[in-house]
Write an enzyme that holds these catalytic residues in place. Sequence first.
Site, short mmCIF file in Angstrom:
data_model
loop_
_atom_site.label_atom_id
_atom_site.label_comp_id
_atom_site.label_asym_id
_atom_site.label_seq_id
_atom_site.Cartn_x
_atom_site.Cartn_y
_atom_site.Cartn_z
N ASP A 8 0.78 -1.25 0.00
CA ASP A 8 0.00 0.00 0.00
C ASP A 8 0.82 1.30 0.00
O ASP A 8 0.45 2.26 0.70
CB ASP A 8 -0.98 0.01 1.19
CG ASP A 8 -2.03 -1.09 1.09
OD1 ASP A 8 -1.93 -1.94 0.19
OD2 ASP A 8 -2.95 -1.10 1.92
N LYS A 106 -6.72 -5.12 -3.51
CA LYS A 106 -7.47 -5.61 -2.35
C LYS A 106 -8.45 -4.55 -1.87
O LYS A 106 -8.29 -3.37 -2.18
CB LYS A 106 -6.50 -6.00 -1.22
CG LYS A 106 -5.72 -4.82 -0.68
CD LYS A 106 -4.76 -5.28 0.40
CE LYS A 106 -4.03 -4.14 1.04
NZ LYS A 106 -4.90 -3.19 1.75
N CYS A 151 -2.18 -2.71 7.40
CA CYS A 151 -2.00 -3.58 6.23
C CYS A 151 -0.68 -4.34 6.22
O CYS A 151 -0.63 -5.49 5.78
CB CYS A 151 -2.23 -2.78 4.96
SG CYS A 151 -3.99 -2.30 4.86
C1 VGL Z 1 -4.90 0.75 5.41
C2 VGL Z 1 -6.57 1.62 6.72
C3 VGL Z 1 -7.47 1.46 5.71
C4 VGL Z 1 -3.45 0.39 5.26
C5 VGL Z 1 -5.81 0.58 4.39
O1 VGL Z 1 -2.96 0.32 4.12
O2 VGL Z 1 -2.79 0.16 6.30
N1 VGL Z 1 -5.29 1.27 6.57
N2 VGL Z 1 -7.09 0.94 4.54
#
Ligand code: VGL
Length: 196
Positions: A8, A106, A151
Site C-alpha cells: 500500500d 485488495k 495492512c
Molecule cells: C490501510 C486503513 C485502511 C493500510 C488501508 O494500508 O494500512 N489502513 N485501509
Amino acid sequence: MKTLLIVDVQNDFLPGGSLEVKDGDKIIDPINEIMDDYDHIVATKDWHPTDHVSFVDSHLDKKVGDIINVNGIDQILWPRHCVQDTFGADFPNNLNHEKINKIIYKGTNKDIDSYSGFYDNAKGATTHLSEYLKSKGIDKVDCVGLATEYCVKYTAIDASNEGFSTRVKLKYTKGLNQNDINQAIEEMRSNKIVMI
Ligand code: VGL
Ligand code: ZN
C-alpha cells in the site's frame, strides 16, 4: 527465491493524502534502493469502490475512527481513500514501479475491508497471492510499506501462516500510532515473523 512485498505505498497514505501516514514518503527511496536484492517484487494496492463500507461518509452520523459492526466483524471507519482509478490510489511518482512484477488489488468488495494482501478481513475471499508466490517458487517474503499496524501487519501474518519465511523490514514501514505499532510488532513476532 525471495520476494519483496510492498504494501500500500499509494498517494493517499503519504503526507498530503486523505489517510496520511506521517513520514510515509521517507520510505520510498529506501524501498527503491533494495529492489535489486530480490528475485521478484509484488506490490499491493488498496483499491476501494467509491461506496466502500470502510469510508466514514458511507454511513450516517459517524465519525472517523468509529468502530461499527458489519456482519459480525468490527470495521474501523476511515476517511475516504484509495478509490479505484483516482490519484490517491496511484503509486507515488518516485516509487520505481517499473520494477514491480505483480500488483495485487485488495479491498475491492464494497461490503468488506481487506487489510491483508492475501485475504479479506473475514478470510472469505482470496486475492490468490499465496498461489501466485508458490507458482513462482518463492519461499521467502520481506514486507515493507504502509501502515505498519494495519495492512503491513495483516499481510505479514497471513504470509507467515501461508508457510512463507516472513520478515518485516521495520525501517521500511511507517505507521499511524506508536503504541499500536509496538503492539503490532509483538503480534507479528508471535506469528514467527522476523523483525529486521
Ligand atoms: C490501510 C486503513 C485502511 C493500510 C488501508 O494500508 O494500512 N489502513 N485501509
Ligand atoms: Zn483501505
